[in-house]
Design an enzyme around this catalytic site. Structure first.
Site, short mmCIF file in Angstrom:
data_model
loop_
_atom_site.label_atom_id
_atom_site.label_comp_id
_atom_site.label_asym_id
_atom_site.label_seq_id
_atom_site.Cartn_x
_atom_site.Cartn_y
_atom_site.Cartn_z
N SER B 122 3.84 4.04 -1.36
CA SER B 122 4.71 3.23 -0.49
C SER B 122 4.83 3.85 0.90
O SER B 122 4.73 5.06 1.07
CB SER B 122 6.12 3.13 -1.09
OG SER B 122 6.08 2.46 -2.31
N GLU B 238 3.14 2.34 -14.52
CA GLU B 238 4.42 2.82 -14.04
C GLU B 238 5.54 1.87 -14.45
O GLU B 238 6.71 2.22 -14.48
CB GLU B 238 4.37 2.93 -12.51
CG GLU B 238 5.48 3.70 -11.88
CD GLU B 238 5.35 3.74 -10.36
OE1 GLU B 238 6.07 4.52 -9.76
OE2 GLU B 238 4.53 3.00 -9.80
#
Lengths: 319, 366
Positions: B122, B238
């Site tokens: 990110s 995840e």
């Protein structure tokens, strides 16, 4: 630990799914198609699914068949006779029923032939074509003959009053009664899950073809997201139901009942949410009698009420 | 079909329980202290033979069926021990997309805990829209030079290595111009800054500024432009509660809240009973998913369904904590506050619903 379905269980589920897809009502109009109903009745009777328990099927297998038939809104008796069959087998095993006379004896003969359905509080919820009624009140088994039938809230099942007062025909042990309650909770949970899956599919297919503002409504997140939530709720429900269905025969009776309560509390909320989403996605049409959405919802509501599971019964210790 | 332990599983559980009784008490399970001790905990668990249970032996794992991870998670929660270190998604990513050589170089150290890792995906400007990331890696001889800003990087303060996504081809379509690298963190041009989260913890997430950091070209995972595929594998895993091992933690919180209610001689409120139902659902759901993995690990969109379920469970438990303890109990308040992150991290709930709607339900995109 391995909680996958066995090959035989998957085959049984697939057979039930085929029957549901081929013979369930595909529209509200089809509910009164007597030819179709007669074919569905013949197919379910021939498959022997109403006497699965006395034929040695586990809770898992019973739940799979009930779920698939509810998904297709199959409108012939299954849950009621299945539970009556299990109750009758337990009654016999406990040595009950021997002294029954008159209508009670006739009812037990019908039960032995797989023609009895279940009564709860003196009313049978799944009685189309059934001759006799069995009921478990506390640990006491009662029997009687089917009297007048009528359409109820659930458009896929007929309700029935007993012809006369139900008569005590024997007692179950407390453990036996608890195990039977676990099965009843599991069967009604499977029925709700099946109906919810059917409603979700109906809504998804509609969202793909109904167009507004020049696009299918399913392309809008405001419509797509509740449908996605519905699928997650289905997956969660499958997981709690599978455990509860296994637990009916494998855990001690109190643990089996608790597993079934968890499954039913979770699935009831999930199923109602999914059916409400189905109505909303259909818009105005979803609120008309002609849309199958309310038929799914009605089936969910009646199966929820049949053997209620209350949040207050949930143990937070998760022992 | 059986939800019970097999004899082998029961023996494993007994060994693990005995080890935890001796060793768990010295490790904190919550707060900054937990994050500071996480490395020591990982190594201790690995050396005792209780970590990397379902991973290949060639990387230092035990090649046990995935259901052993459930036993580990349950026993850790029961013992009040810290959770299983969260690495499964990185292991899957490197194993699936890296060369054999790269995997053999890096996975053993990752699994045995001697080398710590973080994940640089990110960015401040690339959250849900990860493919818009702007960190760039430019070829310079046998190396790439990295410039960019990563955020929400767990363990960035202690990591030795970063699995980094960077743009290597600015002219390619945006999903195709991204490559993945294994970058050494202890070098000039890497700056780590902590982020303090709403629960007060500042040792969990960090930001990393790359300003001229260098990485050998041989540390690229897969080929140039393969970064997006790797990212999808990593974020897919995840999202799986079975990979994360949180289910047992939620049950532990529910039990603690039930005990607090019982101490007051009160009945559990509806919020708490509902949290108990939700936590039990996730326990059973994880068992089903892990059993399905006995047929072989798949890399599907089902992780999005599981992530959504897990999020609902965590936030139900968070609400129950608030109902039972209000703001009086700092640990329960932190549990509630932390639960708000679950619908954001690892892909927001909105992104999960987009994935479910498009890839599983087959709904059209606008």
């Amino acid at each position: 630990m391995d909680v996958r379905l066995t090959t035989e269980q998957r085959e049984l589920r697939d057979a039930a799914a085929r029957l549901a897809d081929g013979l369930g009502p595909q529209s509200v109009l089809a509910l009164v198609d007597d030819d179709r109903v007669a074919r569905a009745e013949k197919a379910v009777a021939e498959a022997g699914w109403r006497t699965l328990r006395s034929d040695g099927a586990s809770g898992v297998e019973v739940a799979l068949v009930v779920e698939e038939l509810a998904r297709g809104l199959v409108d012939v008796p299954l849950a009621g006779p299945l539970l009556a069959d299990d109750l009758y087998a337990r009654l016999k095993a406990a040595g009950g029923g021997a002294g029954a006379r008159g209508e009670a004896a006739e009812a037990l003969t019908a039960a032995a032939a797989g023609a009895a359905t279940l009564a709860v509080g003196g009313v049978a919820a799944d009685a189309k074509g059934m001759r006799a009624l069995l009921e478990l009140a506390g640990t006491e088994v009662r029997a009687g003959l089917v009297g007048a039938t009528a359409e109820g809230v659930d458009l896929t099942r007929l309700v029935a009053e007993p012809a006369g007062p139900l008569v005590p025909v024997g007692e179950l042990g407390a453990d036996d009664a608890a195990r039977w309650r676990a099965l009843a909770l599991v069967v009604t949970t499977a029925d709700m899950l099946g109906a919810a899956r059917g409603a979700l599919r109906l809504a998804v297919e509609y969202a793909k073809v109904r167009s507004q503002y020049g696009h299918p409504i399913g392309s809008y997140q405001a419509v797509a997201h509740p449908l996605a939530e519905g699928l997650a709720l289905v997956e969660g429900s499958v997981s709690v139901l599978r455990h509860a269905a296994w637990a009916v025969d494998e855990l001690d009776p109190a643990a089996a009942v608790h597993a079934a309560l968890v499954a039913k509390v979770y699935t009831e909320r999930a199923a109602r949410t999914i059916c409400e989403t189905c109505i909303q996605v259909h818009g105005g049409i979803g609120n008309t009698w002609e849309c199958l959405a309310h038929v799914f919802l009605r089936r969910v509501l009646t199966s929820a009420e049949l053997f209620p599971a209350r949040l207050e019964e949930i143990d937070c210790g998760l022992s | 079909m059986d939800y019970r332990d097999s004899p082998e599983e029961a023996a494993f559980r007994a060994r693990l329980r005995a080890w935890l009784a001796e060793n768990a008490a010295q490790f904190r399970a919550t707060g900054d202290e937990y994050w500071h001790q996480a490395g020591r905990w990982h190594v201790a668990l690995y050396e005792a033979g209780f970590f990397g249970l379902s991973w290949p032996k060639k990387y230092g794992g035990h090649e046990l069926p995935p259901v052993y991870d459930v036993i580990l998670d349950e026993e850790l929660a029961l013992a009040g021990a810290p959770p299983r270190p969260s690495l499964g998604y990185l292991v899957h990513g490197l194993d699936r997309h890296g060369s054999e050589e790269l995997a053999l170089r890096f996975l053993p150290g990752m699994i045995n805990g001697t080398e710590r890792w973080c994940q640089g995906f990110s960015e401040p400007g690339a959250g849900s829209d990860l493919a818009s990331l702007t960190t760039r890696a430019e070829r310079d001889g046998d190396e790439y030079v990295i410039h960019g800003h990563k955020i929400w990087t767990s363990y960035s303060d202690v990591a030795d290595w970063c699995l980094l996504l960077a743009r290597t081809d600015p002219d390619a379509p945006r999903h195709r111009g991204i490559s993945a690298f294994v970058v050494w963190m202890h070098q000039p041009g890497v700056e780590q800054r902590p982020l303090k989260m709403i629960n007060g913890v500042s040792a969990e997430f960090g930001q990393v500024i790359f300003d001229g950091a260098r990485v050998p070209a041989t540390n690229m995972v897969g080929r140039p432009g393969d970064g997006w595929k790797l990212a999808m594998t990593v974020v897919g895993h995840e999202r799986e509660p079975s990979t994360l091992g949180y289910a047992a933690r939620y049950r532990k919180t529910v039990r603690a809240l039930a005990a607090a209610v019982a101490e007051r001689g009160a009945e559990p409120p509806d919020d708490l009973r509902w949290a108990a139902v939700q936590a039990e659902m996730l326990r059973l759901h994880v068992r089903r998913r892990l059993s399905e993995q006995l047929d072989g690990i798949t890399h599907t969109s089902d992780g999005s369904l599981d992530k959504l379920l897990m999020t609902w469970v965590e936030q139900s438990v968070g609400h129950a904590a608030l109902t039972v303890s209000g703001t009086r109990d700092p640990e329960m308040l932190a549990t509630y506050l932390y639960s708000r992150a679950q619908s954001v991290m690892g892909g927001t709930s909105q992104i999960q619903k987009n994935i479910i709607a498009g890839r599983i339900l087959g709904l059209p995109t606008a």
